[in-house]
Motif scaffolding. Sequence first.
Motif: not given
Length: 560
Positions: A415-435
């Motif tokens: 199960p996965q609850i976090v889809a991704g976290v924003a990159d510190e430089e670009t602010k774009k969401i970096v997807p979490s690795p698949p479960g």
Amino acid sequence: MTFVLSILAGRLVQLQGLDSKVYEARAAQQRVQPEVLPARRGSITDVNGHELAVTVEAREVSADPALISAEKRAQVAATLAKELGRPQEQIAAKLAMTGTRYQLIAKDVDPVVAERVLDHEFPGVTSKPQYRRLYPGDDLAGSLIGFVGFDGDGLAGLERKYDKVLAGRDGKQSIEIGRDGKRIPMTRDTRQAPVPGREVRLTIDRDIQWAAQRAIAQEVAKTGARSGSAIVMDVRTGHILAMANAPELNLNAWQEAAPEDRINRAAAEVFEPGSTNKVITAAAALEAGAVTPGTVFRVKDNIRCADQVLRDAHPHEPENLTFSGIVATSSNVGTIMAAQKVGDEKLYNMLKAFGFGSKPGSGLETEEAGLLPSWSQWSGSQSCTVAYGQGVSVTALQMASVYQTIANGGVRVAPQIVAGVADEETKKIVPSPPGKRTRVISATTAKQIAGMLEAAVGAEGTGNLAAIEGYRVAGKTGTAMRYDEKCQGYCGYTATFVGFTPADAPRLVALAVIQDPQKGHYGGQIAAPVFRDVMTFALKSRKIPPTGTTPPPVRIRAGE
């Protein structure tokens, strides 16, 4: 006069020449004030970027009592009380503490209000920037998201788990101020800019979360239950689209909630699953080759196990049920008879393979592993009761994961609850690795169990109230006796329904569990309707059409 003037001249030479640097340093120390520049905390958003937790600008209003004269004190206190909405007596008491140079008057003040306060130009009254945390949905996914304390640190839920990512890094600056507490123009200013926190994007769908919370809250209120939980998962990815609890935590007033209502029950509360566990017994029996879906059992309404006589939910005459019929009608006796063909060790290994006794791996800090005693420690009667879900404990998240595995052709996706976290430089969401993906049972066994579960929602099954018009639904009811520490034994029930749809091409899994209901207690009676309402909304929200196929006939009894 010459003697006196010589003394004064010597003193001047000492002050302005010999000791000038010492006094200059002391003066600078008095004027220069270090200040922390708080970093803006990152947002928590749903899968579509809608904000579930957001940081907004605010002001901290403070006063230097030493700069406010006794004659002005009452006027200043009255004005601040009116502008800030604070008790005048409290403010007056702070302004009377003239032995101090700093008194906090109010935090989390709206910038417009703070500006009005400064327009009065009271000496010693200042404001400085800060931030405050807001939750636009109030209790939407409250116990999942968690909250921050007065110092801005995450204290619970995802706010705590991802505190370092969300918090960013504070900056700092030094400025020179005069006696009135205001900055001296044209003086030095050293500044290190703060680094804002990063966005954490969830797999949660805001709309489906709302529907799940509403449905479970209404049923908990209707049945007078102690609590309830609902989960919706994507079969193929393991993404959690909704994780709802009732009562749910209002994040904008979390201090007022009871400690037990701050817990994410869907991931942390363990309970005995009851008949929803029968799919694991079915999987063990089918995988071992001990039975087929059409294997016929002569099933009475009771069976002796060691020193206990265990019974079906309702009395009935002995009947010839197929194994599919045993699952569809949720016969405890028939399930025990199938489990005896498998043996304790193989059943235990299948329970472990489905994730019992281990944390689901969602990454939530509060997720529990449940209780799975070793098969060698099972008592005589426990060897039978485990088969139908009594004597082991799980969480709602673990049980949803079991049905995700069956719906996904026997492959478990963590199960996965976090889809991704924003990159510190670009602010774009970096997807979490698949479960992580793990083959638990064969695709053939998974398909056979899906057929049994579809029959369980049919006319002769126990879960017919979970049926959704136009869709093929597979699912299972569960009604378990509930262990309660308050009574030091079994008192009350846990009612559950969990299933997936479309049954022949599964896309979504949904689960509803209701703890200690007072009006009705069967899973098919009170949990199945919650599943139906939540799943219906989720199917429409995700635009998943019916497959248009017809379910194959399932033989429930021999001779049919």
